[in-house]
Enzyme design. Structure first.
Site, short mmCIF file in Angstrom:
data_model
loop_
_atom_site.label_atom_id
_atom_site.label_comp_id
_atom_site.label_asym_id
_atom_site.label_seq_id
_atom_site.Cartn_x
_atom_site.Cartn_y
_atom_site.Cartn_z
N SER A 146 0.84 -1.21 0.00
CA SER A 146 0.00 0.00 0.00
C SER A 146 0.87 1.25 0.00
O SER A 146 0.56 2.24 -0.66
CB SER A 146 -0.93 0.01 1.22
OG SER A 146 -0.19 0.02 2.41
N ASP A 204 5.99 2.94 6.66
CA ASP A 204 6.05 2.26 5.36
C ASP A 204 6.30 3.24 4.22
O ASP A 204 7.12 2.99 3.33
CB ASP A 204 4.73 1.50 5.09
CG ASP A 204 4.55 0.30 6.00
OD1 ASP A 204 5.38 0.11 6.90
OD2 ASP A 204 3.58 -0.45 5.80
#
Ligand SMILES: Nc1ncnc2c1ncn2[C@@H]1O[C@H](COP(=O)(O)OP(=O)(O)O)[C@@H](O)[C@H]1O
Ligand SMILES: C[C@@](O)(CCOP(=O)(O)O)CC(=O)O
Ligand SMILES: [Mg+2]
Length: 420
Positions: A146, A204
């Protein structure tokens, strides 16, 4: 308005320690992988905006006239991307006919795209374009797909509006942006991650933007340039799960049992700090078995903590048991609940013995086209042998020429990107 075509790629990541705890202000250690997501943006003249997301079977097209109706609420701020615009989210949800919170892959990815497109183009002339995204990363498996998607989206659209340069020179195959541009990309990628995850920590998208190995604490990113070469196995249990659901589950548990869960988060923080210290020592002094003993114990303790947080899964228990039977130590990586696990290997030990024991490769995820296989089965898992110490910046976000091939690669061959 005609935009410039571009091709961008960003890496996935593995978290060594600190997943979930990092959402609650604790330290995480993460490293980029040489599995990447690619985005191609092409100008078009058909008065449409199209997205092609072959990994999740999503192909959507809108008339520009439809999208223009969504824009009046926009402030047109392009400088920063820290907070989601709740009004735009509401309009997009209405536009897409969404009523519930937990959305499927396709809807989430589409919403994230529209959010970035409208936030950045909405206050000016909106261009007709096609965006295609494809990835070497498994989707929803804990490897930051993602975030790699979000980073590519943010970089491409920022390039297209001219907020960051398109630095590629004719003679270059790949180019990078300066620190300020990367910070802007990262901040918009963080917004797209918020659409996908609900409440991401930002680790992330930081790894997707800067690559290498880093320590992340409450939005602060510290690159770790001195880490020893470690070998870990990366195992995909192939049990699907959603980061958004798991992050929300941990939050509920913390709210329910704060006095029990907060010490667990503090302990994970201490694990990350101890691991960082040991990794640093391993670069300054001869590496001993004791260093590995400590790293292994930290993995075991953290895996127990993650189970306490409620993000374990029987498939991950199996991974831990199967590797323990070979004297190896494993933990989940990313949000857990299935997805991937990591297993630490000592020098000279087991990747080869595991490979020879589990030599069939029937994964659609990781078989090479040369016949040489990286994909190995361990129970129902896929194992990829890799090095953690990809500390060079070669894995960071890149703007690429259409013809440029995947560089790098740790051990063996990886599949070619498909689509685009
Ligand atoms: N290649 C891709 N194309 C389109 N959407 C993607 C892609 N990779 C990831 N996504 C989006 O990210 C979601 C997965 O995110 P998440 O649950 O956080 O798992 P991960 O661990 O892979 O980051 C997908 O459901 C999809 O919405
Ligand atoms: C669980 C978490 O720490 C990492 C999630 O990573 P992934 O989406 O499972 O790759 C969430 C976050 O840091 O935003
Ligand atoms: Mg994710």
């Amino acid at each position: 308005m005609q935009v410039r075509d571009c091709l961008i790629s960003a890496p996935g990541k593995a978290i060594l320690h600190g997943e979930h705890a990092v959402v609650h202000g604790k330290v995480a250690l993460a490293v980029s992988l040489n599995l990447r997501t690619y985005l191609q943006l092409k100008a078009s003249s058909d008065g449409k905006v199209s997205i092609k997301l072959p990994n999740i079977d999503t192909f959507v097209c809108w008339e520009l006239s439809e999208l223009r109706q969504l824009t009046p609420c926009l402030s047109g701020k392009k400088e920063e991307g820290q907070c989601l615009d709740p009004e735009l989210v509401k309009r997009l949800r209405e536009f897409m006919g969404l009523t519930n919170e937990n959305l499927d892959s396709s809807t989430t990815a589409t919403l994230a795209f529209l959010y970035i497109y409208l936030s950045l183009f909405g206050s000016g002339e909106m261009p007709s374009l096609t965006v295609c995204v494809w990835s070497e990363l498994p989707t929803g498996a804990g490897l930051g797909s993602s975030a790699a998607y979000s980073v590519c989206l943010a970089a491409a659209v920022l390039c297209a509006i001219g907020a960051i340069p398109t630095p590629l020179k004719e003679w270059e195959q790949t180019a990078r942006w300066c620190q300020e541009d990367l910070e802007l990309i990262n901040s918009w990628a963080f917004q797209a991650e918020k659409i996908i995850h609900g409440n991401p920590s930002g680790v992330d998208n930081a790894v997707g933007t800067w690559g290498g190995m880093l320590r992340f604490l409450a939005g602060k990113i510290i690159p770790l340039s001195r880490v020893p070469l470690l070998r870990i196995l990366l195992t995909n249990t192939k049990v699907p799960r959603s980061t958004k659901v798991l992050v929300a589950r941990v939050k509920d548990k913390i709210n329910k049992f704060p006095s029990i869960l907060i010490p667990v988060l503090d302990s994970v923080d201490a694990i990350s700090c101890t691991c960082e210290k040991v990794l640093n020592e391993m670069t300054c002094e001869p590496i001993t078995g004791e260093h590995y003993n400590i790293l292994e114990e930290l993995i075991d303790i953290n895996q127990h903590h993650l189970n306490v947080m409620g993000v374990g899964h029987p498939s991950l228990d199996t991974l831990c048991q199967v590797t323990a039977a070979r004297g190896l130590h494993s933990k989940l990586t990313g949000a857990g609940g299935g997805g991937c696990g990591i297993t630490l290997l000592r020098p000279g030990n087991p990747a080869d013995c595991i490979e020879s024991e589990n030599c069939s490769s029937h994964s659609s995820w990781m078989t090479s086209d040369s016949g040489q296989s990286l994909a190995l089965t361990l129970q129902q898992s896929i194992i990829l042998s890799m090095h953690v110490a990809t500390v060079e910046r070669k894995n960071s976000l890149l703007q690429e020429e259409t013809s440029s091939r995947t560089r790098l690669i740790v051990s063996g061959h990886l599949p070619r990107p498909t689509g685009g």
